[in-house]
Design a protein around this motif. Structure first.
Motif, mmCIF file in Angstrom:
data_model
loop_
_atom_site.group_PDB
_atom_site.id
_atom_site.type_symbol
_atom_site.label_atom_id
_atom_site.label_comp_id
_atom_site.label_asym_id
_atom_site.label_seq_id
_atom_site.Cartn_x
_atom_site.Cartn_y
_atom_site.Cartn_z
ATOM 1 N N ARG A 135 95.509 22.682 70.884
ATOM 2 C CA ARG A 135 94.484 23.460 70.179
ATOM 3 C C ARG A 135 95.032 24.831 69.808
ATOM 4 O O ARG A 135 94.791 25.341 68.707
ATOM 5 C CB ARG A 135 93.233 23.596 71.046
ATOM 6 N N LYS A 136 95.785 25.421 70.727
ATOM 7 C CA LYS A 136 96.397 26.721 70.449
ATOM 8 C C LYS A 136 97.448 26.593 69.343
ATOM 9 O O LYS A 136 97.586 27.474 68.490
ATOM 10 C CB LYS A 136 97.019 27.276 71.735
ATOM 11 N N LEU A 137 98.180 25.474 69.334
ATOM 12 C CA LEU A 137 99.174 25.244 68.287
ATOM 13 C C LEU A 137 98.503 25.162 66.912
ATOM 14 O O LEU A 137 99.026 25.697 65.923
ATOM 15 C CB LEU A 137 99.952 23.961 68.572
ATOM 16 N N ILE A 138 97.348 24.519 66.840
ATOM 17 C CA ILE A 138 96.626 24.418 65.562
ATOM 18 C C ILE A 138 96.190 25.802 65.087
ATOM 19 O O ILE A 138 96.252 26.112 63.884
ATOM 20 C CB ILE A 138 95.422 23.466 65.712
ATOM 21 N N ILE A 139 95.767 26.661 66.017
ATOM 22 C CA ILE A 139 95.420 28.047 65.649
ATOM 23 C C ILE A 139 96.641 28.737 65.060
ATOM 24 O O ILE A 139 96.565 29.414 64.028
ATOM 25 C CB ILE A 139 94.898 28.818 66.880
ATOM 26 N N TRP A 140 97.802 28.570 65.704
ATOM 27 C CA TRP A 140 99.053 29.164 65.192
ATOM 28 C C TRP A 140 99.341 28.640 63.786
ATOM 29 O O TRP A 140 99.696 29.424 62.881
ATOM 30 C CB TRP A 140 100.201 28.825 66.143
ATOM 31 N N GLN A 141 99.213 27.349 63.604
ATOM 32 C CA GLN A 141 99.525 26.743 62.306
ATOM 33 C C GLN A 141 98.586 27.237 61.205
ATOM 34 O O GLN A 141 99.006 27.463 60.070
ATOM 35 C CB GLN A 141 99.468 25.215 62.435
ATOM 36 N N LYS A 142 97.319 27.432 61.535
ATOM 37 C CA LYS A 142 96.363 27.951 60.555
ATOM 38 C C LYS A 142 96.687 29.400 60.196
ATOM 39 O O LYS A 142 96.597 29.796 59.026
ATOM 40 C CB LYS A 142 94.935 27.849 61.106
ATOM 41 N N ALA B 182 107.139 24.907 68.365
ATOM 42 C CA ALA B 182 106.258 23.736 68.322
ATOM 43 C C ALA B 182 105.768 23.459 66.904
ATOM 44 O O ALA B 182 105.633 22.299 66.493
ATOM 45 C CB ALA B 182 105.067 23.947 69.255
ATOM 46 N N ALA B 183 105.526 24.533 66.136
ATOM 47 C CA ALA B 183 105.038 24.371 64.761
ATOM 48 C C ALA B 183 106.091 23.764 63.848
ATOM 49 O O ALA B 183 105.764 23.205 62.798
ATOM 50 C CB ALA B 183 104.576 25.715 64.207
ATOM 51 N N ARG B 184 107.364 23.881 64.250
ATOM 52 C CA ARG B 184 108.435 23.261 63.461
ATOM 53 C C ARG B 184 108.644 21.799 63.857
ATOM 54 O O ARG B 184 109.339 21.064 63.164
ATOM 55 C CB ARG B 184 109.738 24.063 63.624
ATOM 56 N N ILE B 185 108.058 21.385 64.963
ATOM 57 C CA ILE B 185 108.179 19.997 65.427
ATOM 58 C C ILE B 185 107.000 19.158 64.943
ATOM 59 O O ILE B 185 107.178 18.028 64.487
ATOM 60 C CB ILE B 185 108.260 19.963 66.970
ATOM 61 N N TRP B 186 105.785 19.727 65.056
ATOM 62 C CA TRP B 186 104.577 18.999 64.650
ATOM 63 C C TRP B 186 103.868 19.741 63.520
ATOM 64 O O TRP B 186 103.734 20.970 63.571
ATOM 65 C CB TRP B 186 103.604 18.869 65.823
ATOM 66 N N SER B 187 103.417 19.008 62.515
ATOM 67 C CA SER B 187 102.613 19.608 61.451
ATOM 68 C C SER B 187 101.178 19.770 61.960
ATOM 69 O O SER B 187 100.815 19.243 63.016
ATOM 70 C CB SER B 187 102.617 18.706 60.216
ATOM 71 N N GLN B 188 100.358 20.465 61.169
ATOM 72 C CA GLN B 188 98.962 20.645 61.572
ATOM 73 C C GLN B 188 98.239 19.297 61.632
ATOM 74 O O GLN B 188 97.459 19.043 62.552
ATOM 75 C CB GLN B 188 98.237 21.576 60.603
ATOM 76 N N GLY B 189 98.525 18.431 60.668
ATOM 77 C CA GLY B 189 97.917 17.104 60.674
ATOM 78 C C GLY B 189 98.331 16.299 61.889
ATOM 79 O O GLY B 189 97.511 15.597 62.500
#
Length: 337
Positions: A243-250, A279-286
């Protein structure tokens, strides 16, 4: 009002605030009957019933609910809001706690500003200063290199730092100066793993995915053999990270990665910024959203009778996160396995 909301990643100071409320209640009422629940395991109706009933053994009641960000369903939120609106006695106190920086907006609005606090993670400089003071208060010294190594190795909150650094006081006499060799000997080889260190290993950029999976499975095994072996806690911890990663990605997608926006969204330290940047370079938001759905369905599978295959289900979950980026595998478990 007898409800409090304490959020944010700084677990140590958050815990101190909860203890301060309990101590205040003990001074006022003499005895406090204490309860601890997890929001992803217990419905609000269960702990509200405790708050509404008078204890035969104590003059006051304090209920702490961790993982309060999980209170999302309309009926759960409504029942909690109803209790908050009617609660008048300061002898029945509810403390909502979350590692996240916010919970359901309706719950937040119902709690007075003076009863809410976000506990931010310390910056690297403040953490190093805290470590120096902590060792000094306990009769030890620590080199700058050793303090920096501890910062790099451990989750940056004072609760984890206290628990891990207390090991040095058992292994060395007072007056000893902790150096980097001591840190390597005490922490590197004896570190307790948890969902957050598991996520950190899963998000090691540049690591071959198969090797990453292998290392992650090793950590999972260590967790399962430890006192924090609950699959529910593992899944909840990983869900918090994604969930925190999605916040970063947004934030990254909207170009709001300046220090101010990162801090108010829970990314205050250099270590955390580096971790979620990787982590954002490993997984996309989707893919992150798909992983959250995967974690949720895994939790349901385990709760609905998957206990016999618990370790296999968790291993499969890691395989799908690391190698399939949230995609589901076609593995089927036959009866009797």
């Amino acid at each position: 009002m007898s409800v409090y909301l304490y959020t944010g990643p700084e677990a140590g100071m958050r815990t101190d605030a909860v203890l301060a409320i309990k101590e205040s209640m003990k001074k006022k009422f003499g005895q406090v009957e204490e309860y601890l629940f997890y929001a992803y395991e217990t419905l609000p109706s269960e702990y509200i019933a405790i708050l509404e009933s008078e204890s035969l053994f104590s003059s006051s009641t304090c209920v702490v609910v961790k993982g309060a960000e999980a209170i999302k369903k309309k009926d759960e939120v409504d029942s909690l809001l109803k209790w908050i609106s009617l609660s008048a006695s300061d002898a029945a106190v509810l403390i909502l706690v979350s590692d996240e920086i916010s919970v359901d907006s309706k719950i937040e609005k119902a709690i007075p500003q003076g009863n809410k606090k976000i506990f931010w993670e310390m910056s690297e400089d403040k953490t190093i200063s805290w470590l120096n003071n902590y060792f000094s208060k306990n009769g030890y010294k620590i080199t700058e290199e050793a303090a920096s190594l501890i910062f790099d190795m451990l989750e940056n909150n004072t609760e984890t730092l206290k628990n891990e650094c207390s090991r040095f006081f058992i292994c060395f006499p007072k007056g000893h100066t902790i150096d980097s060799d001591d840190v390597d000997a005490i922490l590197t080889h004896n570190r307790e793993e948890n969902a957050f260190s598991l996520f950190n290993t899963m998000s090691e950029e540049g690591e071959d995915p198969s090797r990453c999976l292998e290392k992650s499975l090793e950590i999972l095994q260590k967790i399962r053999l430890s006192k924090d072996s609950s699959s529910v806690l593992i899944i909840a911890g990983l869900a918090s990270c994604f969930r925190k990663l999605i916040i970063w990605q947004k934030l990254a997608a909207s170009g709001k990665t300046d220090d101010f926006n990162l801090k108010i969204n829970g990314f205050s330290s250099k270590k955390m910024k580096a971790q979620y940047g990787r982590a954002a370079r490993i997984w996309s938001q989707g893919q992150s959203l798909a992983i959250l759905a995967l974690l949720s369905s895994t939790d349901i599978d385990l709760r609905s009778g998957g206990a016999l295959l618990e370790d296999v289900i968790l291993q499969k979950m890691l395989y799908e996160i690391i190698l399939k980026k949230g995609g589901r595998s076609a593995t089927v478990f036959n009866d009797g396995i």
